[in-house]
Design an enzyme around this catalytic site. Sequence first.
Site, mmCIF file in Angstrom:
data_model
loop_
_atom_site.group_PDB
_atom_site.id
_atom_site.type_symbol
_atom_site.label_atom_id
_atom_site.label_comp_id
_atom_site.label_asym_id
_atom_site.label_seq_id
_atom_site.Cartn_x
_atom_site.Cartn_y
_atom_site.Cartn_z
ATOM 1 N N CYS A 1 0.856 -1.187 0.000
ATOM 2 C CA CYS A 1 0.000 0.000 0.000
ATOM 3 C C CYS A 1 0.891 1.235 0.000
ATOM 4 C CB CYS A 1 -0.922 0.003 1.221
ATOM 5 S SG CYS A 1 -2.068 1.393 1.244
ATOM 6 N N GLU B 1 -10.208 -1.546 -5.653
ATOM 7 C CA GLU B 1 -9.229 -2.312 -4.881
ATOM 8 C C GLU B 1 -9.796 -3.624 -4.342
ATOM 9 O OE1 GLU B 1 -6.438 -0.481 -2.241
ATOM 10 O OE2 GLU B 1 -7.248 1.511 -2.672
ATOM 11 N N ARG B 2 -8.912 -4.599 -4.205
ATOM 12 C CA ARG B 2 -9.282 -5.844 -3.528
ATOM 13 C C ARG B 2 -9.698 -5.539 -2.098
ATOM 14 N NH1 ARG B 2 -4.480 -10.194 -3.879
ATOM 15 N NH2 ARG B 2 -3.377 -8.455 -2.925
ATOM 16 N N CYS C 1 -5.093 5.099 -4.741
ATOM 17 C CA CYS C 1 -4.375 3.842 -4.506
ATOM 18 C C CYS C 1 -2.945 4.051 -4.973
ATOM 19 C CB CYS C 1 -5.042 2.696 -5.264
ATOM 20 S SG CYS C 1 -4.163 1.117 -5.134
ATOM 21 N N GLY C 2 -2.009 4.060 -4.035
ATOM 22 C CA GLY C 2 -0.622 4.344 -4.372
ATOM 23 C C GLY C 2 0.013 3.277 -5.241
ATOM 24 N N SER C 3 -0.153 2.005 -4.856
ATOM 25 C CA SER C 3 0.415 0.938 -5.685
ATOM 26 C C SER C 3 -0.289 0.886 -7.034
ATOM 27 C CB SER C 3 0.333 -0.416 -4.962
ATOM 28 O OG SER C 3 -1.006 -0.775 -4.692
#
Length: 284
Positions: A82, A218-219, A227-229
């Site tokens: 994350c 996101e999951r 969402c950074g990733s």
Amino acid sequence: MGVESVRCPLHFTKMQGAGNDFVVLDLRDGTPPPDAALVAWLADRHFGIGCDQVIAIEPPRGVGVVAAYRIWNADGSAAQQCGNGARCVAAWLVRDGSLADEHFLIDSPVQAHSVRCIGKDEYAVEMGLPVFEPERIPLSGFPNACAEYVLSLQGEVLRCGAVSMGNPHAVVEVDLIDVAPVERIGPLLQQHVAFPESVNVGFVQVIDPGLVRLRVYERGAGETLACGSGACAAAVVLMQRGRVGRDVRVVLPGGTLRVQWPVSGGPVTLSGPARCVFDGVWYG
């Protein structure tokens, strides 16, 4: 630490990075981590505190590391990576007075991250190497890495990129981000047989070689404000295709992040805001 055994009151800090929000717990005293039921209760926006993810800060696990942390999604499932959470952990440690330097290492569930404070409430995190090999994402049914994968989705043909940033991501390029079928395609891709561990699904629109717009489903959390990733995943997939440069701004609903990937085979750097919203006490 389960719902029935939690020691109340439970002190926490609410934090956010570009609108991606977290409940942060200080467990450096050896307090057991929360179980899935407690995480889901804390994350509930009506009956709990409310957040996209819960983060537990723990004692360092390696030499030269100032702290470790774990992450859980709002549904109680564990997360591996994350980027926004990593920056918020850094901001929490700075605010706590735990750091003697503006450049330090923190341990996520998948690797150690180098972090730099680059301004007031702004941090740069080294996110590691992107992984494109299908078996390591994991992505089933494709023996070799491709710039674009073609999947059948309820009778439709869907083209997407795929990469792991420590967690799996599918990247779908769209013409208009505001009308992207995030709520329809996101869950379907997460349940697709090609993604045996599910997947974070990013929908990205290229504005120019230095600017993209992104939404991420996101999951374990659904669509989030950032969402950074996911920003890193979208950027590196587009970089591999030659659609954007090696330094790109990613505009998400909650704010703007910067992704830099100077050379293929090198680490990706994610920069952006991380702020404390408030401290609180949860009484269960």
